[in-house]
Design a protein around this motif. Structure first.
Motif, short mmCIF file in Angstrom:
data_model
loop_
_atom_site.label_atom_id
_atom_site.label_comp_id
_atom_site.label_asym_id
_atom_site.label_seq_id
_atom_site.Cartn_x
_atom_site.Cartn_y
_atom_site.Cartn_z
N THR A 121 63.31 70.10 51.32
CA THR A 121 64.03 69.90 50.01
C THR A 121 64.54 71.03 49.31
OG1 THR A 121 61.84 70.08 48.46
CG2 THR A 121 62.19 67.91 49.62
N VAL A 138 66.61 61.30 46.42
CA VAL A 138 65.94 60.38 47.22
C VAL A 138 66.17 59.07 47.16
CG1 VAL A 138 63.67 59.67 48.29
CG2 VAL A 138 64.04 62.17 47.76
N TYR A 153 68.13 56.43 49.59
CA TYR A 153 67.61 55.00 49.98
C TYR A 153 68.34 53.80 49.43
CZ TYR A 153 63.07 57.18 51.57
OH TYR A 153 62.02 57.99 52.13
N ALA A 211 69.21 56.98 56.51
CA ALA A 211 68.18 57.06 55.35
C ALA A 211 68.12 55.78 54.91
CB ALA A 211 69.12 58.12 54.24
N ASP A 240 65.85 64.04 58.25
CA ASP A 240 65.69 63.16 56.98
C ASP A 240 64.21 62.88 56.43
OD1 ASP A 240 68.46 63.14 57.38
OD2 ASP A 240 68.70 60.87 58.29
N LYS A 280 62.78 65.69 54.36
CA LYS A 280 63.25 65.60 52.99
C LYS A 280 62.67 64.44 52.34
CE LYS A 280 67.71 66.45 54.59
NZ LYS A 280 67.61 67.28 55.91
N LEU A 281 63.09 63.29 52.77
CA LEU A 281 63.01 62.15 51.98
C LEU A 281 61.87 61.39 52.19
CD1 LEU A 281 66.69 60.89 53.41
CD2 LEU A 281 65.99 61.91 51.10
N ALA A 323 73.01 61.35 54.28
CA ALA A 323 71.77 61.94 53.71
C ALA A 323 71.89 63.35 53.31
CB ALA A 323 70.75 61.85 54.97
#
Length: 639
Positions: A301, A396, A400, A412, A438, A441-442, A601
């Motif tokens: 991140t 995030v 999404y 994502a 992905d 990070k997410l 993303a």
């Protein structure tokens, strides 16, 4: 005399068994113990039989019985590499306290183990490999599938397993099994030494009878020690933390293996030190803990990476500092940055020229927390990373979100849909491609074992068999294998195993028509996505024609899976909920949106060193080289 009849001599009782029968009986009596909790060390044996093991281990396993009370449960696989992946998934989910064995025939069955063995050893996960081998007595030379080496008569294909095994032995004589088996158990149960362990078993020796000392089969407990740190190292570590203005903890896989999550949370609560995580360490803190700033490194991140760039003390907890974590030694940019490493393995504790706290992660973190009583980072530092964490949460949310549930989802958005369905106990399994970036990070990890990424070896094909292993280890946990089309086409065979064994994994199959991750990397390095798309050849010879007319959902159905096709994001949410509620192995198939209009993303906020051609006649490669040299100039050695 029966194969298991006991003989009593002047001194000790013996049992007459074949080598294979003795090995099965021995394995069934081995246990680990940590913190007073006992576990079967080798809980099951995966196998595919051929002429090199059918009359030995195959006969021994059937003789031992295969009901609920079987000494060693047998699991039938379809691919030898996949069987090792399943064993790794099982052992990791069990915090390395319990493992599986894998038996194969000689020849290709044995060499198919190499990739799985490398994966286990790189990730420090225990798995016992029992490949058949050519005749020790050499009655016919060569035999079917034997490798002939003119300069060495004792070499077989199994020697290819030596460099990827933490312990290797070839059992040429029955009596040699005793020391070999004991050494194998020692390595499997040692958190410092563990990895793939190979006992090569010549096919004639497997079937040879021997009078075994009964004591060899007595129950044996291998204690998994919690190595405590030296007082002097704890004091020095505490002094280093107290002197730091901007400390940052990096949680690695060792936090999970040692069940140190509570100890890590206690340290973060007491001191306010922020915690970033590697791929293996993600979930060490819940995503909503104030100190959790997310993944760190190339796939990390923005919040964690900015803290890493400005940290003056990096506290590595159970990490081996892979190049993804360090951004190929460009991430930790503060001129005076120093490292303090809590690790059970001195080899890893000394990395980055770090100050060491050699100990079990839980014991080390607990000792450090005690030594830091009353210490806390500056309020301004806590407020800074709290803002960065909140900013990233909005990123995030944006990745999404979707304005229209009736459109094809991005990758994502697939993760966002899954996030809305899973509970705290669900486990998400992945290994390779663009998904790890992905996810790191997410994904909002809600429990210590929810996030199961094999990213030490990043082996395509791990996801499906690894998920089976996870589900076997945690039958109460819904398990999700996240699989791209590239990884699916490499190793879908164990879907049959899931169906046969009634292991109700959920496979989320993403169709994006090629190698998405390497396609992007190819573009960045001046290779212009050559050979990365799954498309027909065009007139110019490149793979730029129409997408291939494959139907992976139909393929999964043909292997026995229940299949749910999702045409859009709304159908995907419904399908994921149906899969989670099902008691059958289920595949949710969705084609993702990959076109230029698709919301992207968040990209990487740290570098990864993949070399670029130094000279080229193509403009794309020349531009890529300029960018490479710019990043590489920031690389440093921490001394």
């Amino acid at each position: 005399m029966s194969s298991a009849e006991t003989r009593t001599g002047a001194r000790d009782a013996t049992l007459r068994l074949t080598v294979a029968q003795a090995l099965v009986r021995f394995l069934s009596a081995q246990y680990t113990e940590r913190d007073g909790q006992r576990h079967r060390l080798v809980d099951a044996c995966w196998g595919i039989f051929g002429h090199g093991n059918v009359a030995g281990l195959g006969q021994a396993l059937v003789e031992s019985g295969q009901g609920d009370g079987a000494p060693l449960r047998f699991l039938q696989g379809r691919n030898e590499q996949a069987m090792v992946h399943a064993a790794v998934g099982y052992a990791r989910q069990r915090n390395r306290l319990s493992a599986h064995a894998v038996t194969t025939s000689i020849g290709p069955g044995a060499t198919n183990l190499v990739t799985g063995a490398a994966l286990a050893t790189v990730n420090r996960i225990p798995v016992l490999l029992l490949p058949g081998d050519t005749f020790a007595t050499r009655p016919a030379d060569p035999v079917l599938q034997q490798l002939e080496v003119p300069w060495a008569g004792d070499v077989s294909v199994n020697d290819s397993l030596r460099p990827v095994s933490r312990y290797f032995d070839r059992v040429h004589r029955p009596e040699a099994l005793i020391p070999a088996a004991l050494q194998a158990m020692r390595v499997l149960s040692d958190p410092v030494e563990t990895g793939a362990v190979t006992l090569a078993l010549p096919q004639d020796v497997q079937a040879e009878a021997y009078d075994w000392p009964a004591e060899f089969f007595a129950e044996r407990v291998w204690r998994v020690r919690r190595h405590v740190p030296e007082a002097a190292e704890v004091a020095a570590a505490a002094e280093a933390v107290r002197a730091a203005r901007r400390p940052l903890i990096i949680a690695g896989g060792g936090v999970h293996h040692s069940e140190a999550e509570d100890a890590l949370r206690a340290l973060a609560d007491a001191t306010g030190i922020p915690v970033a995580s590697t791929q293996a360490g993600k979930g060490s803190l819940r995503h909503d803990h104030p100190a959790d700033v997310g993944g760190v490194g190339h796939t990390g991140t923005a919040a964690a990476n900015e803290l890493a760039r400005t940290a003056d003390l990096v506290i590595g907890a159970g990490t081996r500092y892979s190049d993804f974590t360090t951004a190929s030694h460009t991430l930790f940019a503060e001129p005076g940055v120093r490292f303090l490493n809590v690790n059970v393995a001195a080899f890893d504790a000394h990395k980055m020229a770090g100050q060491t706290l050699v100990a079990d992660a839980r014991a080390g973190l607990e000792a450090l927390t005690g030594a830091l009583l009353g210490h806390r980072v500056a309020t301004a530092y806590e407020e800074e990373y709290a803002r960065a964490k909140a900013d990233w949460e909005r990123v995030v949310d944006s990745a999404y979100a979707a304005k229209d549930e009736g459109v094809r989802p991005t990758q994502a958005q697939v993760l966002g849909a899954l996030d809305s369905v899973v509970g705290d106990d669900d486990v998400v399994v992945n290994a390779a491609g663009s998904l790890p970036g992905d996810l790191h990070k997410l994904w909002r990890a809600r429990s210590p074992r929810q996030y199961h990424l094999e990213y030490g070896y990043s082996c395509m094909g791990y996801e499906i068999p690894g998920s089976i292993g996870v589900r076997l280890a945690a039958p109460e946990a819904p398990v999700w294998a996240l699989v791209g089309d590239g990884t699916y086409l490499m190793l879908p065979t164990e879907l049959v195993t899931a169906v046969q064994e009634g292991v109700d994994i959920n496979v989320v199959l993403l169709q994006n028509h090629g190698y998405a991750s390497i396609g992007g990397l190819s573009e960045q390095t001046g290779a212009e996505r050559f050979g990365t798309a799954y498309r027909h050849r065009a007139a110019d010879g490149g793979y730029t024609g129409e997408p291939l007319p494959v139907d992976l959902a139909a393929n999964a159905a043909s292997l026995g899976m229940d299949v749910i096709r999702a045409e859009n994001l709304g159908e995907l949410r419904t399908g994921l909920a149906q899969a989670r509620a099902s008691s059958r192995p289920t595949c949710v198939y969705v084609e993702t949106e990959t076109g230029p209009a698709a919301p992207a993303a968040p990209g990487p906020t740290a570098w990864w060193d993949v070399v670029v051609a130094e000279t080229s006649g193509r403009p794309a490669a020349r531009r890529a080289r300029e960018e490479y040299e710019r990043h590489a100039s920031a690389r440093r050695r921490h001394l």
